[in-house]
Design an enzyme around this catalytic site. Structure first.
Site, PDB file in Angstrom:
ATOM      1  CE  LYS A 234     -40.282 -75.125  17.186  1.00 17.12           C
ATOM      2  NZ  LYS A 234     -39.960 -74.719  18.534  1.00 17.12           N
TER       3      LYS A 234
ATOM      4  CG  ASP B 262     -40.454 -71.705  14.342  1.00 12.16           C
ATOM      5  OD1 ASP B 262     -39.127 -71.344  14.317  1.00 12.16           O
ATOM      6  OD2 ASP B 262     -41.012 -71.717  15.445  1.00 12.16           O
TER       7      ASP B 262
HETATM    8  O1  C5P Z   1     -41.490 -64.979  12.710  1.00 12.55           O
HETATM    9  P1  C5P Z   1     -42.615 -64.962  13.740  1.00 12.55           P
HETATM   10  O2  C5P Z   1     -43.797 -64.220  13.314  1.00 12.55           O
HETATM   11  O3  C5P Z   1     -43.018 -66.469  13.935  1.00 12.55           O
HETATM   12  O4  C5P Z   1     -42.012 -64.520  14.886  1.00 12.55           O
HETATM   13  C1  C5P Z   1     -42.883 -64.185  15.964  1.00 12.55           C
HETATM   14  C2  C5P Z   1     -42.124 -63.005  16.988  1.00 12.55           C
HETATM   15  O5  C5P Z   1     -40.755 -63.742  17.568  1.00 12.55           O
HETATM   16  C3  C5P Z   1     -41.486 -61.993  16.182  1.00 12.55           C
HETATM   17  O6  C5P Z   1     -42.529 -60.994  15.986  1.00 12.55           O
HETATM   18  C4  C5P Z   1     -40.495 -61.443  17.210  1.00 12.55           C
HETATM   19  O7  C5P Z   1     -40.959 -60.706  18.294  1.00 12.55           O
HETATM   20  C5  C5P Z   1     -39.990 -63.004  17.671  1.00 12.55           C
HETATM   21  N1  C5P Z   1     -38.813 -63.477  17.010  1.00 12.55           N
HETATM   22  C6  C5P Z   1     -37.506 -62.877  17.082  1.00 12.55           C
HETATM   23  N2  C5P Z   1     -36.516 -63.444  16.423  1.00 12.55           N
HETATM   24  C7  C5P Z   1     -36.551 -64.668  15.670  1.00 12.55           C
HETATM   25  C8  C5P Z   1     -37.761 -65.194  15.451  1.00 12.55           C
HETATM   26  C9  C5P Z   1     -38.944 -64.610  16.116  1.00 12.55           C
HETATM   27  O8  C5P Z   1     -37.359 -62.033  17.950  1.00 12.55           O
HETATM   28  N3  C5P Z   1     -35.539 -64.979  15.081  1.00 12.55           N
END
Ligand code: C5P
Length: 288
Positions: free
Chosen positions: A11, A137
């Site tokens: 994406k 995501d």
């Molecule tokens: O959800 P995911 O593990 O993919 O996110 C990776 C990191 O990106 C999280 O640990 C956080 O630090 C940051 N993040 C965030 N806010 C979001 C998505 C991701 O702060 N909405």
């Protein structure tokens, strides 16, 4: 069914806005996500051993619980009491740690594939919950197409298909940690926000130059500080005929939009040579 072959697509972000920080540290997002043609191949096969085995064409990629695709298979096995195991083979084409949701898309493909392979009939709501547990995501990667993503990324509103366009992806030779980029953002003040509504209007009107004019990502500034090549690539795309250029997600991949395939291919070659990059990929908008 004993095995399944899937395409897990990458994406790009047409916009990415941060509208607040939540108590749990996650950021409130408002972003327009778009699937592109480029895909990893995900092959899943049932095995009569009680574990998940993962292999990929990149020998340095984790093949254990650090890999989201592995975790997806384990979560489904546990929740649905599946004793059989699976062998998962990832043929990666999407650059890793690049802002293109490659890992999340592989993960979504495994969720989708496990559901089919084992005839689980997982309802949409539960599937979306499991997806969000695995990563912000992943719910979008299950949905694909053109979508507005809000909340952590899981509140999804389908948008009309984005106008057809060629897309050149260029990834600097570093990976950026999403967590580190968001952390750096917390220390800066965001002054310029995307006009998400204008971008949506352009999509609704099938107006590619309107989409290009409204490409905007609030993470770009901090990612450029961590990886200055991001800013240089944006400029180079525009100098080489792109109608718009932006960093995708938390970067460092920068993409250029082109309405002409030959121009896109030429720009890709120029960028590959000028920046000596391995990961320069010509692809296009993919609408499901
Ligand atoms: O959800 P995911 O593990 O993919 O996110 C990776 C990191 O990106 C999280 O640990 C956080 O630090 C940051 N993040 C965030 N806010 C979001 C998505 C991701 O702060 N909405």
């Amino acid at each position: 069914m004993e095995h399944i072959n899937l395409k897990a697509r990458a994406k790009i972000n047409l916009t990415l806005d941060v509208t607040g920080v939540r108590d749990d540290g996650y950021h409130e997002l408002k972003m327009i996500m778009q699937t592109v043609e480029l895909y990893d191949r995900v092959y899943i096969k049932k095995i009569d051993k009680p574990y998940v085995k993962l292999k990929s064409n990149l020998e340095w990629l984790p093949t254990d619980g650090k890999n989201l695709a592995y975790r997806a298979a384990e979560i489904i096995r546990k929740e649905y009491g599946i004793n059989e195991g699976v062998f998962i083979e990832l043929q990666k084409a999407i650059p890793v740690a690049a802002g293109l949701a490659g890992g999340s898309s592989d993960c979504a493909a495994v969720l989708y594939g496990m559901n089919i392979l084992f005839g689980l009939k997982i309802d949409r709501k539960r599937m979306a919950e499991i997806a969000l547990e695995l990563g912000s995501d992943v719910p979008y990667c299950l949905m694909r197409g053109t979508a507005l993503a809000e909340g952590r990324g899981e509140i999804l509103t389908k948008l009309p298909p984005c106008p057809e366009s060629w897309v050149v992806l260029a990834k600097p030779p570093v990976g950026l940690s999403t967590a580190a980029v968001y952390k750096a953002l917390d220390k800066t003040e965001v002054t310029v926000h995307p006009d998400t509504e204008a971008a949506i209007r352009a999509i609704e009107n099938n107006d590619l130059s309107g989409v290009a004019d409204n490409l905007s990502n609030v993470l770009e500034k901090v990612s450029i500080e961590m990886c200055p090549m991001v800013g240089q690539l944006k400029k180079c795309f525009i100098d080489n005929g792109a109608i718009g250029a932006l960093m995708s997600g938390s970067g460092p991949t920068v993409y250029g939009l082109f309405d002409d395939k030959d121009l896109a291919a030429e720009a890709a070659e120029t960028i590959r040579k000028e920046f000596q990059l391995r990961d320069v990929i010509l692809t296009k908008i993919y609408n499901v």
